[in-house]
Design a protein around this motif. Structure first.
Motif, mmCIF file in Angstrom:
data_model
loop_
_atom_site.group_PDB
_atom_site.id
_atom_site.type_symbol
_atom_site.label_atom_id
_atom_site.label_comp_id
_atom_site.label_asym_id
_atom_site.label_seq_id
_atom_site.Cartn_x
_atom_site.Cartn_y
_atom_site.Cartn_z
ATOM 1 N N ALA A 116 0.821 -1.205 0.000
ATOM 2 C CA ALA A 116 0.000 0.000 0.000
ATOM 3 C C ALA A 116 0.861 1.264 0.000
ATOM 4 N N LYS A 117 2.023 1.200 0.647
ATOM 5 C CA LYS A 117 2.855 2.400 0.785
ATOM 6 C C LYS A 117 4.050 2.446 -0.148
ATOM 7 N N HIS A 118 4.511 1.303 -0.642
ATOM 8 C CA HIS A 118 5.743 1.275 -1.426
ATOM 9 C C HIS A 118 5.623 0.296 -2.584
ATOM 10 N N ILE A 119 6.608 0.364 -3.481
ATOM 11 C CA ILE A 119 6.721 -0.605 -4.567
ATOM 12 C C ILE A 119 8.182 -1.034 -4.653
ATOM 13 N N TYR A 120 8.392 -2.307 -4.891
ATOM 14 C CA TYR A 120 9.722 -2.883 -4.885
ATOM 15 C C TYR A 120 9.945 -3.615 -6.202
ATOM 16 N N ALA A 121 11.177 -3.610 -6.686
ATOM 17 C CA ALA A 121 11.531 -4.370 -7.887
ATOM 18 C C ALA A 121 12.915 -4.958 -7.684
ATOM 19 N N GLN A 122 13.077 -6.188 -8.121
ATOM 20 C CA GLN A 122 14.407 -6.795 -8.065
ATOM 21 C C GLN A 122 14.605 -7.709 -9.256
ATOM 22 N N ILE A 123 15.847 -7.813 -9.652
ATOM 23 C CA ILE A 123 16.217 -8.684 -10.763
ATOM 24 C C ILE A 123 16.896 -9.906 -10.161
ATOM 25 N N ILE A 124 16.329 -11.083 -10.461
ATOM 26 C CA ILE A 124 16.724 -12.330 -9.817
ATOM 27 C C ILE A 124 17.199 -13.321 -10.867
ATOM 28 N N GLU A 125 18.294 -14.006 -10.560
ATOM 29 C CA GLU A 125 18.744 -15.125 -11.386
ATOM 30 C C GLU A 125 18.309 -16.401 -10.670
ATOM 31 N N ASP A 126 17.361 -17.102 -11.253
ATOM 32 C CA ASP A 126 16.759 -18.263 -10.585
ATOM 33 C C ASP A 126 17.658 -19.484 -10.555
ATOM 34 N N THR A 127 18.618 -19.596 -11.456
ATOM 35 C CA THR A 127 19.474 -20.783 -11.462
ATOM 36 C C THR A 127 20.335 -20.837 -10.207
ATOM 37 N N THR A 128 20.796 -19.674 -9.727
ATOM 38 C CA THR A 128 21.592 -19.639 -8.499
ATOM 39 C C THR A 128 20.791 -19.116 -7.309
ATOM 40 N N GLY A 129 19.623 -18.549 -7.580
ATOM 41 C CA GLY A 129 18.789 -18.026 -6.502
ATOM 42 C C GLY A 129 19.317 -16.729 -5.908
ATOM 43 N N THR A 130 20.014 -15.942 -6.720
ATOM 44 C CA THR A 130 20.585 -14.701 -6.212
ATOM 45 C C THR A 130 19.866 -13.493 -6.784
ATOM 46 N N SER A 131 19.821 -12.452 -5.977
ATOM 47 C CA SER A 131 19.253 -11.183 -6.402
ATOM 48 C C SER A 131 20.393 -10.318 -6.930
ATOM 49 N N LEU A 132 20.309 -9.920 -8.189
ATOM 50 C CA LEU A 132 21.375 -9.163 -8.826
ATOM 51 C C LEU A 132 21.245 -7.665 -8.563
ATOM 52 N N VAL A 133 20.029 -7.141 -8.660
ATOM 53 C CA VAL A 133 19.761 -5.717 -8.474
ATOM 54 C C VAL A 133 18.427 -5.589 -7.761
ATOM 55 N N SER A 134 18.341 -4.661 -6.813
ATOM 56 C CA SER A 134 17.047 -4.399 -6.178
ATOM 57 C C SER A 134 16.903 -2.912 -5.899
ATOM 58 N N VAL A 135 15.686 -2.418 -6.100
ATOM 59 C CA VAL A 135 15.359 -1.015 -5.881
ATOM 60 C C VAL A 135 13.957 -0.963 -5.292
ATOM 61 N N SER A 136 13.731 -0.014 -4.416
ATOM 62 C CA SER A 136 12.386 0.187 -3.899
ATOM 63 C C SER A 136 12.114 1.673 -3.782
ATOM 64 N N SER A 137 10.873 1.995 -3.541
ATOM 65 C CA SER A 137 10.502 3.400 -3.382
ATOM 66 C C SER A 137 10.964 3.931 -2.025
ATOM 67 N N GLN A 138 11.558 3.081 -1.200
ATOM 68 C CA GLN A 138 12.122 3.518 0.072
ATOM 69 C C GLN A 138 13.538 4.042 -0.078
ATOM 70 N N ASN A 139 14.199 3.737 -1.196
ATOM 71 C CA ASN A 139 15.554 4.241 -1.423
ATOM 72 C C ASN A 139 15.531 5.761 -1.477
ATOM 73 N N GLN A 140 16.510 6.385 -0.862
ATOM 74 C CA GLN A 140 16.553 7.842 -0.829
ATOM 75 C C GLN A 140 16.663 8.441 -2.222
ATOM 76 N N SER A 141 17.447 7.822 -3.087
ATOM 77 C CA SER A 141 17.627 8.364 -4.434
ATOM 78 C C SER A 141 16.321 8.346 -5.224
ATOM 79 N N VAL A 142 15.470 7.373 -4.957
ATOM 80 C CA VAL A 142 14.197 7.264 -5.659
ATOM 81 C C VAL A 142 13.136 8.135 -4.998
ATOM 82 N N ALA A 143 13.116 8.161 -3.677
ATOM 83 C CA ALA A 143 12.057 8.852 -2.937
ATOM 84 C C ALA A 143 12.207 10.367 -2.931
ATOM 85 N N ASP A 144 13.389 10.880 -3.294
ATOM 86 C CA ASP A 144 13.568 12.331 -3.320
ATOM 87 C C ASP A 144 12.649 12.942 -4.372
#
Length: 122
Positions: A37-65
């Motif tokens: 309800a308050k935020h939106i999150y996005a992440q890029i995931i490689e499923d073969t290794t189960g790792t998150s490569l990049v993640s950003v959310s509306s809580q990040n200061q650079s985005v929320a400014d």
């Protein structure tokens, strides 16, 4: 009452149905979206290794400014641009889009469109 399915259970079913078809590989990782309800999150995931490569959310200061509220379409556009910029820095150009059981509408669509405009291919 038998047969009553909650909203969360319906989303989990849709999520599983989408996840059966959408798999992130090393060549094309998965761009996964989560919205609250308050935020939106996005992440890029490689499923073969189960790792998150990049993640950003509306809580990040650079985005929320410059945003009054972080749970609207404007915030989703900002998150889409930021995730695309970070992915291109890590040399990720192509992804598969995982709407995570949400309807492709509103904030989810705004995030996807802004990521495409910023250079991601999916």
């Amino acid at each position: 009452m038998a047969g009553v399915i909650s909203r969360a259970q319906s989303r989990k079913r849709r999520q599983a149905r989408v996840r059966r078809k959408v798999v992130g590989t090393a060549a094309r990782p998965r761009l996964c979206v989560f919205r609250s309800a308050k935020h939106i999150y996005a992440q890029i995931i490689e499923d073969t290794t189960g790792t998150s490569l990049v993640s950003v959310s509306s809580q990040n200061q650079s985005v929320a400014d410059g945003l009054n509220y972080t749970g609207n379409v404007a915030a989703a556009k900002a998150v889409g641009e930021a995730i695309a910029k970070m992915a291109l820095e890590k040399d990720i150009k192509e992804v598969v889009f995982d709407r995570n059981g949400y309807v492709y509408h509103g904030r989810v669509k705004a995030l996807a469109d802004s990521a495409r405009e910023a250079g991601l291919v999916f």
